[in-house]
Design an enzyme around this catalytic site. Structure first.
Site, mmCIF file in Angstrom:
data_model
loop_
_atom_site.group_PDB
_atom_site.id
_atom_site.type_symbol
_atom_site.label_atom_id
_atom_site.label_comp_id
_atom_site.label_asym_id
_atom_site.label_seq_id
_atom_site.Cartn_x
_atom_site.Cartn_y
_atom_site.Cartn_z
ATOM 1 C CD GLU A 290 -2.491 -1.204 2.710
ATOM 2 O OE1 GLU A 290 -3.636 -1.681 2.708
ATOM 3 O OE2 GLU A 290 -1.948 -0.725 3.728
ATOM 4 N N GLY A 292 1.790 4.999 -0.523
ATOM 5 C CA GLY A 292 1.067 6.247 -0.747
ATOM 6 C C GLY A 292 2.087 7.303 -1.094
ATOM 7 C CE1 TYR A 334 3.083 13.816 11.451
ATOM 8 C CE2 TYR A 334 3.800 14.473 9.266
ATOM 9 C CZ TYR A 334 2.870 13.877 10.087
ATOM 10 O OH TYR A 334 1.745 13.333 9.547
ATOM 11 C CB CYS A 361 -1.760 35.073 13.367
ATOM 12 S SG CYS A 361 -2.090 36.431 12.292
#
Ligand code: PLP
Length: 431
Positions: A290, A292, A334, A361
């Site tokens: 899978e 991505g 992250y 902001c």
């Protein structure tokens, strides 16, 4: 340049798929997501060819929608022969609206609501990747109501701790995803699935995490899943057909990241799987993966216009751009690394140390810190590379910033695939 579809033209501008990045910014406005369709197709083929070669003709990659879900991506991945992962009715709806067949979808998610399950079953989603016992019971009932025998995979955790960021590690025993093998709970999960008369237990799934560069986790995971499938056969008397080893191959965001060799890594996983198949005398009919991020990440570049340069004496220099955490929250989330360059001065030395700050902001609204680019002036186009995955799909309207437009480039031509949001779009649902 980080990738071979990028270059520099005679004006000193950066090019993407042969097109001048500054011209694209002028024509379509900024911020602008640019996707190179040829790169996406080539990534799909790399996966498909390697998987056919290593695991047989039925084995295919599934495109993990969450990395980049919009209507235009589905015809591309489908025409390349991929199936798709979806994690929400919204992703199912988007894929269906683009003509992607429901039977080629694998429906993930830790908490599928009754309504989600109803939607997935009624639309004919091929496989549910069942996360837990609660979901199993509801899915069995809904499948019964619709008179279908729903194919399922069970999501298991293999007790692996891949070396990646905590927030994107999913395969440990202590995880909100799936059911652990190590604690013995997976056996109860399998037994319960076998008791559901409206469900067809097709296979097992595990996904150990994302942005992983070492092969160890994948190799071990493949072995653990095969061993567990053999255990189900021997001790519970049932043989599964499918092994799905998830996604997670790392991509190169900065030059210090290794350049991944996808065929070599697939071959390595396959070699470990074959060894386990021999050891446990169990062979799956079909293997799925899978990916991505590694299908779309390196196909994407985001273009911004520089607002200006602010030099805070004794501290650092800030370059402000007309986007930021609203179109790419990964640094804020992250501290993800990115390669940034001044697309207007791609031929000049990258000798100006600066922090790229967004327009919100929010002091956390940054894209990169203490990097070097050619010193920009107001109006210069800044390019952030490797933004094809988890940028558009994670974008927000924070500070009421409309989401950018997206274009796709193929064979030297660009076309609009997502319109820029308007102010009217921002208030559309507000009464
Ligand atoms: C996130 C995810 C993927 C894709 O991970 P990438 O790092 O983008 O390859 C695949 N499968 C599952 C179940 C996921 O949660």
């Amino acid at each position: 340049m980080l990738y071979k579809n990028l270059g520099i033209n005679s004006k000193g501008h950066m090019t993407i798929g042969g097109l001048d990045a500054c011209d694209l910014a002028a024509e379509y406005g900024t911020p602008l997501y640019v996707l190179d369709e040829d790169v996406i197709r080539s990534n799909c083929r790399t996966y498909l060819d390697s998987m056919h070669e290593e695991f047989g003709a039925d084995s295919t990659p599934l495109f993990a929608s969450k990395a980049l879900s919009f209507r235009g991506i589905y015809p591309v991945v489908e025409s390349e022969g991929l199936c798709a992962d979806v994690v929400s009715p919204g992703e199912i709806y988007t894929a269906l609206s683009a003509g992607f067949p429901a039977e080629k979808m694998f429906f993930h998610g830790t908490n599928k609501t009754d309504a989600d399950i109803e939607y997935g079953v009624s639309e004919g989603v091929g496989y549910f990747v069942v996360d837990n016992l609660n979901e199993l019971a509801v899915l069995d009932r809904k499948a019964g109501e619709h008179g279908v025998r729903q194919k399922i995979l069970l999501r298991l955790t293999c007790g692996l701790d891949p070396h990646t960021l905590e927030a994107i590690s999913t395969g440990k025993v202590d995880s909100q995803f799936g059911v652990p093998i190590d604690t013995g709970q997976a056996d109860d999960f399998v037994r319960a699935a076998l008791e559901c008369s409206n469900l067809d237990l097709a296979g097992l799934h595990s996904h150990c995490g994302s942005q992983i560069f070492e092969s160890d986790s994948f190799n071990l995971q493949a072995e653990i899943l095969i061993r567990y499938a053999a255990h189900i056969r021997d001790d519970l008397g049932y043989t599964v057909r499918i092994i799905n080893i998830g996604g997670g191959f790392g991509v190169r965001y900065v030059e210090s990241d290794p350049l991944p060799d996808i065929p070599a890594r697939i071959a390595e996983v396959a070699q470990h799987m074959r060894a386990a198949c021999e050891k446990y005398a169990f062979k799956p009919e079909t293997v799925y993966m899978e990916p991505g991020r590694s299908i779309v990440a390196d196909a994407g570049v985001t273009l911004y216009e520089t607002g200006g340069v602010k030099e805070v004496k004794g501290y650092r220099n800030y370059v402000t751009i007309d986007g930021g955490m609203t179109d790419n929250p990964r640094y804020a989330l992250y501290k993800a690394d990115y390669t940034v360059l001044n697309a207007s001065r791609a031929d000049q030395p990258a000798d100006y140390e600066c922090t790229i700050a967004g327009r919100c902001c929010e002091s956390g609204d940054r894209i990169a810190e203490y990097i070097n680019i050619a010193k920009p002036e107001r109006g210069d186009i800044i390019a952030v590379l490797t933004t094809g995955a988890y940028n558009y799909s994670m974008a927000s309207n924070y500070n009421r910033v409309p989401r950018p437009a997206m274009i796709m480039i193929s064979a030297g031509k660009a076309r609009l695939v997502v319109k820029r949001e308007s102010f009217e779009d921002l208030i559309r649902n507000e009464l």
